[in-house]
Write a protein that holds these residues in place. Structure first.
Motif, short mmCIF file in Angstrom:
data_model
loop_
_atom_site.label_atom_id
_atom_site.label_comp_id
_atom_site.label_asym_id
_atom_site.label_seq_id
_atom_site.Cartn_x
_atom_site.Cartn_y
_atom_site.Cartn_z
N TYR A 155 6.09 -14.17 59.74
CA TYR A 155 6.53 -13.18 58.75
C TYR A 155 5.70 -13.24 57.46
N THR A 156 4.46 -13.68 57.58
CA THR A 156 3.55 -13.59 56.44
C THR A 156 2.81 -12.26 56.51
N LEU A 157 2.39 -11.78 55.35
CA LEU A 157 1.62 -10.54 55.25
C LEU A 157 0.33 -10.82 54.48
N ARG A 158 -0.79 -10.38 55.02
CA ARG A 158 -2.08 -10.47 54.34
C ARG A 158 -2.69 -9.08 54.38
N ASN A 159 -2.88 -8.49 53.23
CA ASN A 159 -3.39 -7.12 53.16
C ASN A 159 -4.59 -7.07 52.23
N VAL A 201 -4.00 -9.46 49.09
CA VAL A 201 -2.67 -9.76 48.56
C VAL A 201 -1.82 -10.32 49.70
N TRP A 202 -0.85 -11.14 49.33
CA TRP A 202 -0.09 -11.92 50.32
C TRP A 202 1.37 -12.02 49.91
N THR A 203 2.24 -12.08 50.90
CA THR A 203 3.62 -12.52 50.70
C THR A 203 4.18 -12.98 52.03
N ARG A 204 5.37 -13.54 51.98
CA ARG A 204 6.10 -13.90 53.19
C ARG A 204 7.56 -13.55 52.97
N VAL A 205 8.20 -13.04 54.03
CA VAL A 205 9.63 -12.75 53.95
C VAL A 205 10.36 -13.69 54.91
N GLU A 206 11.59 -14.00 54.56
CA GLU A 206 12.37 -14.93 55.38
C GLU A 206 13.74 -14.33 55.64
N GLY A 207 14.17 -14.40 56.89
CA GLY A 207 15.47 -13.88 57.27
C GLY A 207 15.61 -13.89 58.78
N THR A 208 16.58 -13.15 59.28
CA THR A 208 16.82 -13.10 60.73
C THR A 208 17.05 -11.67 61.17
N ASN A 209 16.45 -11.31 62.29
CA ASN A 209 16.69 -10.00 62.90
C ASN A 209 16.37 -10.04 64.39
N GLY A 210 16.53 -11.21 65.00
CA GLY A 210 16.22 -11.32 66.42
C GLY A 210 14.74 -11.35 66.70
N GLU A 246 -2.63 -18.07 57.82
CA GLU A 246 -1.41 -17.30 57.56
C GLU A 246 -0.99 -17.37 56.10
N PHE A 247 -1.18 -18.52 55.46
CA PHE A 247 -0.58 -18.73 54.15
C PHE A 247 -1.56 -18.60 52.98
N MET A 248 -2.85 -18.52 53.23
CA MET A 248 -3.80 -18.43 52.13
C MET A 248 -4.32 -17.00 52.00
N PRO A 249 -4.39 -16.47 50.78
CA PRO A 249 -4.88 -15.10 50.57
C PRO A 249 -6.40 -15.05 50.59
N VAL A 306 4.41 -14.36 45.78
CA VAL A 306 3.30 -13.49 46.13
C VAL A 306 2.01 -14.20 45.74
N ALA A 307 0.91 -13.71 46.26
CA ALA A 307 -0.39 -14.32 45.95
C ALA A 307 -1.48 -13.29 46.16
N SER A 308 -2.60 -13.51 45.47
CA SER A 308 -3.79 -12.70 45.72
C SER A 308 -4.99 -13.63 45.76
N GLY A 309 -6.08 -13.13 46.32
CA GLY A 309 -7.25 -13.99 46.43
C GLY A 309 -8.50 -13.23 46.80
N ASP A 310 -9.61 -13.96 46.76
CA ASP A 310 -10.93 -13.47 47.15
C ASP A 310 -11.28 -12.13 46.50
N PRO A 311 -11.35 -12.10 45.17
CA PRO A 311 -11.67 -10.85 44.47
C PRO A 311 -13.12 -10.43 44.68
N ARG A 312 -13.29 -9.20 45.09
CA ARG A 312 -14.60 -8.55 45.18
C ARG A 312 -14.62 -7.40 44.18
N PRO A 313 -15.77 -6.78 43.96
CA PRO A 313 -15.80 -5.66 43.00
C PRO A 313 -14.89 -4.51 43.39
N ASP A 314 -14.63 -4.32 44.69
CA ASP A 314 -13.82 -3.17 45.11
C ASP A 314 -12.60 -3.57 45.93
N SER A 315 -12.29 -4.87 46.03
CA SER A 315 -11.18 -5.26 46.89
C SER A 315 -10.60 -6.60 46.47
#
Length: 673
Positions: free
Chosen positions: A108-112, A64-73, A293-296, A52-61
């Protein structure tokens, strides 16, 4: 959490708003379905293998990041994000409990982006695949602008090559209680060695093989496609030590060249002398997307924009009343090197060891041909330069920190003077009676060699000045011709290597007019306490940045602190390879190193200090990182030098030595403690 608390932006960045009183399971009953069909994507087939990772801290935000790996078509898969004020994620402290979709089109990366947070606060976050949790990450928001801050603690790092030394330093950094980590680029290296890897590399970093890639004449292979770049990020992020570093604190990252291509500019690569005549837009766009995709990072990216400039990563941060941090992009908008590689046929003379007068004349000509504007000689580009000035001039904080990939320090060597001193010393060692005139010999020989430089040849050089000195110690014309002249000429390089030379014109020394413009802006607006946090050059440096390095009496304006690569071949090793393997540069060997009884002596550091009095600290044979403690009165920085890998194993204690430095408020200087 209702729909007002969850937004979806631009196809990939999602936003969650923190809210109190959430249940541990479910998002309060009003969550939007993560997928219109209600398909969870078989999360049981996926795992968290990249941390997991986090980045770019602001006073109110924070991102956060992660990536999942697997198969589901190749279907999206549901991943739940949880953010809390305690690491047990108990309901009273749970602020975000939101289902998100990891999509195959984004690998399959997530940036929120988590918003609605409290300023200056520690948070914990994790992701869930069903009931299986990722590692827990720690992050921290920035203090609100104007808030009185007594201290910030952060690290800055650069150049983490998979194929050099080791990554044990990341474990050390992960143990620090830091407000944030600044990464000034070369997070990945786009080229992987072919065959056996040169140098000492830890065994746990197995050789990498790109899915596609393009081969270079030396056998190495460079990333070319989106799959190639994604493969590199996945490989790097699979290392548990890098995962631990990301999980320990938010990262504020910028790229340098290797995230795309060595010594690149815009969408041009420079592997051979005429490479950059051809745009590599598809390759540049692939590198942009993989980084995104990979940097928070809280940045914008437009996949539908056909340009290579489809992303903007320069941005600024404020930490209370203590510090403004400005992060610049010194690759995507820069002009070509002032002296293009195709004009010299190779990097030497264009990028490395560039004659100072030739470089200055070429830069002046480009400016004149453009009607006096900096556009054709700019590293930042016109728009980003104006933005930099606005942020530097507008930040109402004690310190202005500049996340700056490439050093602002002048690094030059007068080879004529340096060789003259070396030859004079060598003459004394073989004939002790010359000791009283050693200094005079060096001065006279430099004068004679300047004559040869002006003529473009050693042919006909009479060494008039040196002969006059040696007459005073009884060496006549016949003795000079029989012994002194052959001794000297056996130690001279090509006449083209005489004069003053810039070490590296890929960094700010190669964009001197714009550097002077930036320093003039700071100076004329009385902007003080500016400190650059730089990297790229694979060495530790610290020193003063002058208003005009070429002026008779330059004045200091700001300080530049340069971290060595966290794991990279050192600057000394690179120059050793040149003087050892290229006969044209063999005469410069003693300026780089000497070998005494089988022990290598680093002379490069002293060579650089001799000709660059603004340098306060130089260590060209180091790998490591920098730790900073910032207060209203002082910036204290400690360079940590890594021990070397031994027998393929990283040392149990990564740091082998440290050097403390200090910048005092309202002084454009740095002290070595």
């Amino acid at each position: 959490m209702d729909r007002r608390q969850f937004l979806r932006l631009g196809g990939f960045l999602t936003v969650s708003v923190a809210a109190t009183g959430l249940a541990a399971c479910g998002g309060g009953g009003n969550d939007p379905p993560p997928d219109p069909a209600g398909d969870s994507g078989n999360p049981e087939n996926f795992n968290f293998v990249h941390g997991v990772a986090s980045g770019d801290p602001r006073p109110d935000s924070v991102i956060v990041w992660t990536r999942v790996e697997g198969t589901n078509g190749k279907r999206p898969v549901v991943v739940r994000l949880q953010v809390a004020t305690q690491d047990d994620f108990a309901p009273p402290t749970l602020l975000v409990n939101q289902p998100l979709m990891a999509r195959p089109e984004w690998d399959y990366t997530l940036r929120n982006k988590v918003t609605g947070l409290s300023a200056g606060t520690r948070y914990y976050y994790r992701f869930l695949l069903g009931n299986r949790a990722s590692a827990t990450g720690r992050t921290r928001t920035a203090a609100t602008a104007g808030t009185a801050l007594s201290q910030l603690r952060f690290a800055f790092v650069s150049c983490q090559d998979w194929n050099a030394n080791h990554w044990a330093g990341m474990e050390e950094l992960a143990q620090q209680d830091l407000d944030f980590i600044v990464h000034v680029g070369d997070y990945i290296y786009e080229a992987v060695p072919g065959g056996s890897r040169t140098g000492l590399v830890e065994d746990r970093h197995a050789p990498l093989t790109l899915p596609s890639g393009t081969a270079l004449p030396d056998g190495s292979v460079y990333a070319t496609t989106l799959d190639d770049y994604r493969y590199l990020y996945r490989s790097y992020r699979a290392d548990a030590r890098l995962q631990a570093l990301h999980a320990s604190a938010p990262m504020i990252a910028i790229w340098d060249d290797h995230e795309f291509s060595d010594n690149c500019w815009q969408d041009r690569q420079t592997y051979d002398s005429d490479d950059d005549l051809t745009p590599r837009t598809a390759r540049r766009r692939a590198a942009n997307q993989a980084w995104f995709e990979f940097m928070p990072a809280d940045v914008s990216f437009d996949a539908d924009n056909p340009s290579f400039q489809n992303i903007q990563i320069y941005r600024a941060f404020t930490f209370g009343n203590l510090a403004t941090l400005v992060m610049t992009d010194e690759r995507l908008y820069r002009a070509d090197h002032i002296i293009p590689e195709q004009s010299t046929g190779r990097a030497v003379g264009s990028v490395f060891l560039v004659e100072a007068d030739t470089l200055a004349a070429a830069e002046a000509a480009k400016i004149a041909n453009a009607g006096g504007v900096l556009t054709p000689v700019s590293m930042l580009g016109d728009v980003q330069r104006a933005w930099w000035q606005d942020r530097m001039g507008g930040g109402n904080t004690t310190w202005k920190l500049w996340g700056n990939q490439l050093s602002m320090l002048r690094m030059e060597v007068d080879i004529t003077e340096a060789l003259s001193k070396l030859i004079a010393r060598a003459l004394v060692l073989v004939n002790g009676t010359l000791a009283p005139v050693e200094s005079a010999m060096a001065t006279a020989l430099a004068s004679d060699l300047a004559v040869a430089k002006a003529a473009g040849t050693y042919v006909g050089l009479g060494y008039a000045a040196l002969r006059n000195v040696l007459v005073s110690v009884g060496i006549d014309a016949a003795g000079f011709d029989a012994t002194i002249k052959p001794f000297i000429e056996a130690r001279l390089p090509s006449v083209t290597l005489l004069g003053k030379f810039i070490l590296n014109a890929d960094q700010w020394d190669g964009f001197n007019a714009e550097r002077k413009n930036l320093m003039a802006f700071l100076k004329s607006n009385s902007i003080r306490n500016v400190v650059a946090l730089s990297g790229d050059i694979h060495a530790f440096f610290a020193g003063q940045v002058m208003d005009d390095f070429d002026a008779p009496s330059p004045a200091p304006v700001m300080v530049d602190l340069v971290t060595a690569g966290l794991s990279s071949n050192t600057l000394l090793s690179s120059f050793r390879a040149v003087v050892d393997n290229d006969q044209a540069f063999a005469a410069l060997r003693d300026l780089i190193y000497s070998n005494v009884g089988g022990t290598l002596i680093n002379t490069f550091d002293s060579t650089l200090r001799t000709f660059n009095p603004w340098l306060r600290h130089v260590d060209t044979n180091a790998e490591g990182y920098a730790l900073v403690t910032l207060t209203p009165d002082k910036l204290n920085c400690t360079f940590h030098t890594m021990q070397r890998v031994s027998g393929g194993t990283a040392p149990s204690v990564a740091t082998g030595g440290t050097q403390a430095l200090q910048v005092t408020s309202n002084t454009a200087d740095v002290s070595v403690l």
